[in-house]
Write an enzyme that holds these catalytic residues in place. Structure first.
Site, mmCIF file in Angstrom:
data_model
loop_
_atom_site.group_PDB
_atom_site.id
_atom_site.type_symbol
_atom_site.label_atom_id
_atom_site.label_comp_id
_atom_site.label_asym_id
_atom_site.label_seq_id
_atom_site.Cartn_x
_atom_site.Cartn_y
_atom_site.Cartn_z
ATOM 1 N N GLU A 120 0.972 -1.274 0.082
ATOM 2 C CA GLU A 120 -0.044 -0.008 0.099
ATOM 3 C C GLU A 120 0.749 1.138 -0.038
ATOM 4 O O GLU A 120 0.477 2.311 -0.579
ATOM 5 C CB GLU A 120 -0.992 -0.083 1.256
ATOM 6 C CG GLU A 120 -2.087 -0.950 1.228
ATOM 7 C CD GLU A 120 -3.118 -0.485 0.008
ATOM 8 O OE1 GLU A 120 -2.883 -0.670 -0.880
ATOM 9 O OE2 GLU A 120 -4.230 -0.226 0.679
ATOM 10 N N THR A 168 -6.261 7.685 -3.464
ATOM 11 C CA THR A 168 -6.112 7.704 -1.914
ATOM 12 C C THR A 168 -5.071 8.882 -1.606
ATOM 13 O O THR A 168 -4.963 9.655 -0.670
ATOM 14 C CB THR A 168 -5.239 6.400 -1.202
ATOM 15 O OG1 THR A 168 -6.114 5.418 -1.524
ATOM 16 C CG2 THR A 168 -5.119 6.471 -0.038
HETATM 17 N N1 ATP Z 1 -2.274 -4.086 -7.864
HETATM 18 C C1 ATP Z 1 -3.142 -2.966 -8.169
HETATM 19 N N2 ATP Z 1 -4.347 -2.857 -7.905
HETATM 20 C C2 ATP Z 1 -5.019 -1.646 -8.157
HETATM 21 N N3 ATP Z 1 -4.342 -0.616 -7.959
HETATM 22 C C3 ATP Z 1 -2.958 -0.442 -7.985
HETATM 23 C C4 ATP Z 1 -2.242 -1.688 -8.010
HETATM 24 N N4 ATP Z 1 -0.845 -1.460 -8.077
HETATM 25 C C5 ATP Z 1 -0.897 -0.041 -8.227
HETATM 26 N N5 ATP Z 1 -1.952 0.652 -8.394
HETATM 27 C C6 ATP Z 1 -2.362 1.966 -8.254
HETATM 28 O O1 ATP Z 1 -2.897 2.255 -6.990
HETATM 29 C C7 ATP Z 1 -3.935 3.199 -7.149
HETATM 30 C C8 ATP Z 1 -5.247 2.844 -6.762
HETATM 31 O O2 ATP Z 1 -5.178 2.779 -5.582
HETATM 32 P P1 ATP Z 1 -5.837 3.678 -4.360
HETATM 33 O O3 ATP Z 1 -5.384 3.221 -3.011
HETATM 34 O O4 ATP Z 1 -5.923 4.969 -4.730
HETATM 35 O O5 ATP Z 1 -7.419 3.068 -4.697
HETATM 36 P P2 ATP Z 1 -8.281 1.923 -3.784
HETATM 37 O O6 ATP Z 1 -7.392 1.028 -3.465
HETATM 38 O O7 ATP Z 1 -9.465 1.526 -4.770
HETATM 39 O O8 ATP Z 1 -8.810 2.820 -2.682
HETATM 40 P P3 ATP Z 1 -9.073 2.769 -1.101
HETATM 41 O O9 ATP Z 1 -7.752 2.438 -0.570
HETATM 42 O O10 ATP Z 1 -9.435 4.161 -0.739
HETATM 43 O O11 ATP Z 1 -10.188 1.937 -0.684
HETATM 44 C C9 ATP Z 1 -3.990 3.384 -8.912
HETATM 45 O O12 ATP Z 1 -3.190 4.679 -9.102
HETATM 46 C C10 ATP Z 1 -3.307 2.215 -9.430
HETATM 47 O O13 ATP Z 1 -2.618 2.440 -10.547
HETATM 48 N N1 HSE Z 2 -7.280 4.677 5.413
HETATM 49 C C1 HSE Z 2 -6.829 4.998 4.273
HETATM 50 C C2 HSE Z 2 -7.668 4.051 3.364
HETATM 51 C C3 HSE Z 2 -7.577 4.496 1.900
HETATM 52 O O1 HSE Z 2 -6.534 3.593 1.194
HETATM 53 C C4 HSE Z 2 -7.473 6.372 3.918
HETATM 54 O O2 HSE Z 2 -8.358 6.874 4.164
HETATM 55 O O3 HSE Z 2 -6.637 7.047 3.642
#
Ligand code: ATP
Ligand code: HSE
Length: 291
Positions: A120, A168
Site C-alpha cells: 500500500e 488515496t
Molecule cells: N495491484 C493494483 N491494483 C489496483 N491499483 C493499483 C495496483 N498497483 C498499483 N495500483 C495503483 O493504485 C492506485 C489505486 O489505489 P488507491 O489506494 O488510490 O485506490 P483504492 O485501493 O481503490 O482505494 P482505497 O484504498 O481508498 O479503498 C491507482 O493509481 C493504481 O494505478
Molecule cells: N485509511 C486510508 C484508506 C484508503 O486507502 C485512507 O482513508 O486514506
C-alpha cells in the site's frame, strides 16, 4: 502455481480513520502466482489499463520483494482501482497469501498483514493496514501500530461506486493536520459505539458509530453528489452512511431487508448530480481464499 481470491474492503468506516476495515463478500481480485527468477506482473480485468505492471509501481511487486519471493504474478482485477473499495489492497493481500503458500514461508495470516501493507505504501505513500487486514483476515478488523484484531460480524452493507476516480494519495492531502478536543471526544465515542455494534452484529450501533466530524467532511467535498446520496440512503432506512476508504465509494450500514431500496436511492442521488454509479448489496465477508 497458487491462485487466491482476495476481497474488496471498506476502510475507516467514518470514525476509524486508518484503523477500521471490513471485508466485503464481493467484488474481489484473483491473484495467481508461479515461481520465477525475477518478478513480472500482468494485469487484466476492471480498470487494468490504469494499473502499472512495473513491479516497483504495483502493490504486489512490493509484497514479492518483502517476502523475497520472486514470481510471475497474474492479477485479474474485480475491484476497480481508485474506488475506495481497497483495490490496491486486494491485490497486495492476494499476493501475500499466494506467495506465502507458493514459497512455503509459513507465516500466519496476521504476520502477512504488515507485509501486504508495504504494498500500500507504493501507491499512497504510507504503509496503512486498514484495507489489507480485512482482505487477509476477513470480518471487521482493527489495525493499530501493535498489531491487528479481527472480529466476525454480520452487518448488511450497501456500497455505491460512482464513475469518478479519487486517488488515496489525493484524498490524504485534504486530511486536516490538527483536531480539536471536542471533535476527538466525539470520534472516540463513535469508534467505541461502532466496535460494540460489530461485536453484537447490531447495524444500528454500527451506523451511529460511523459519524465522523474530522476527516469525512473534507473528503466528501471530493465526491460529487455525496450529500444527496447520504441523505437519500438515510431516508430509505440506512442506519449510517460514510465515505468508503478514501472515496469515491459511499458505504451504508442497514438492516438486511433494506439493501435493495437503499442501493436504488443511492443510485438516484448520484444520478441527480449527473454521476453514473453502480451498487453492491453486500455482507461482511471472509478473508483471502486459496482456490
Ligand atoms: N495491484 C493494483 N491494483 C489496483 N491499483 C493499483 C495496483 N498497483 C498499483 N495500483 C495503483 O493504485 C492506485 C489505486 O489505489 P488507491 O489506494 O488510490 O485506490 P483504492 O485501493 O481503490 O482505494 P482505497 O484504498 O481508498 O479503498 C491507482 O493509481 C493504481 O494505478
Ligand atoms: N485509511 C486510508 C484508506 C484508503 O486507502 C485512507 O482513508 O486514506
Amino acid at each position: 502455481m497458487v491462485t487466491v481470491r482476495a476481497p474488496a474492503t471498506s476502510a475507516n468506516l467514518g470514525s476509524g480513520f486508518d484503523v477500521f476495515g471490513v471485508a466485503l463478500d464481493r467484488p474481489a481480485d484473483i491473484v495467481r502466482v508461479s515461481k520465477a527468477e525475477q518478478t513480472t506482473i500482468t494485469v487484466t480485468g476492471v480498470g487494468s489499463q490504469f494499473i502499472p505492471e512495473d513491479p516497483a509501481r504495483n502493490t504486489v511487486g512490493a509484497v514479492a520483494e518483502e517476502l523475497d519471493a520472486p514470481a510471475h504474478i497474474e492479477i485479474n482485477k474485480g475491484v476497480r482501482p481508485a474506488s475506495g473499495l481497497g483495490s490496491s489492497a486486494a491485490s497486495a493481500a492476494g499476493a501475500a497469501v499466494a506467495l506465502n503458500e507458493l514459497y512455503d514461508r509459513g507465516l500466519s495470516r496476521s504476520e502477512l498483514v504488515p507485509i501486504a501493507a508495504e504494498g500500500e505504501a507504493v501507491v499512497s505513500g504510507a504503509p496503512h493496514a486498514d484495507n489489507v487486514a480485512p482482505s487477509i483476515l476477513g470480518g471487521f478488523t482493527i489495525a493499530t501500530a501493535d498489531g491487528v484484531r479481527s472480529i466476525e460480524t454480520d452487518i448488511p452493507l450497501v456500497a455505491c461506486l460512482p464513475e469518478i476516480a479519487v486517488s488515496t494519495r489525493d484524498a490524504r492531502r485534504v486530511v486536516p493536520d490538527t483536531a480539536s478536543i471536542p471533535d476527538l471526544v466525539t470520534t472516540v465515542g463513535n469508534a467505541a459505539t461502532l466496535t460494540t455494534g460489530m461485536c453484537r452484529s447490531d447495524p444500528v450501533l454500527v451506523g451511529k458509530g460511523m459519524d465522523d466530524p474530522l476527516i469525512t467532511p473534507a473528503r466528501a467535498e471530493l465526491i460529487t453528489g455525496y450529500d444527496t446520496v447520504r441523505s437519500y440512503a438515510l431516508e430509505t432506512g440506512a442506519t449510517g452512511v460514510t465515505v468508503s476508504g478514501a472515496g469515491p465509494s459511499v458505504i451504508a450500514a442497514c438492516h438486511g431487508g433494506d439493501r435493495r431500496a437503499i442501493g436504488s436511492a443511492m443510485l438516484d442521488g448520484f444520478s441527480e448530480n449527473g454521476v453514473d454509479a453502480r451498487v453492491y448489496q453486500v455482507s461482511v465477508g471472509n478473508g483471502a481464499t486459496i482456490l
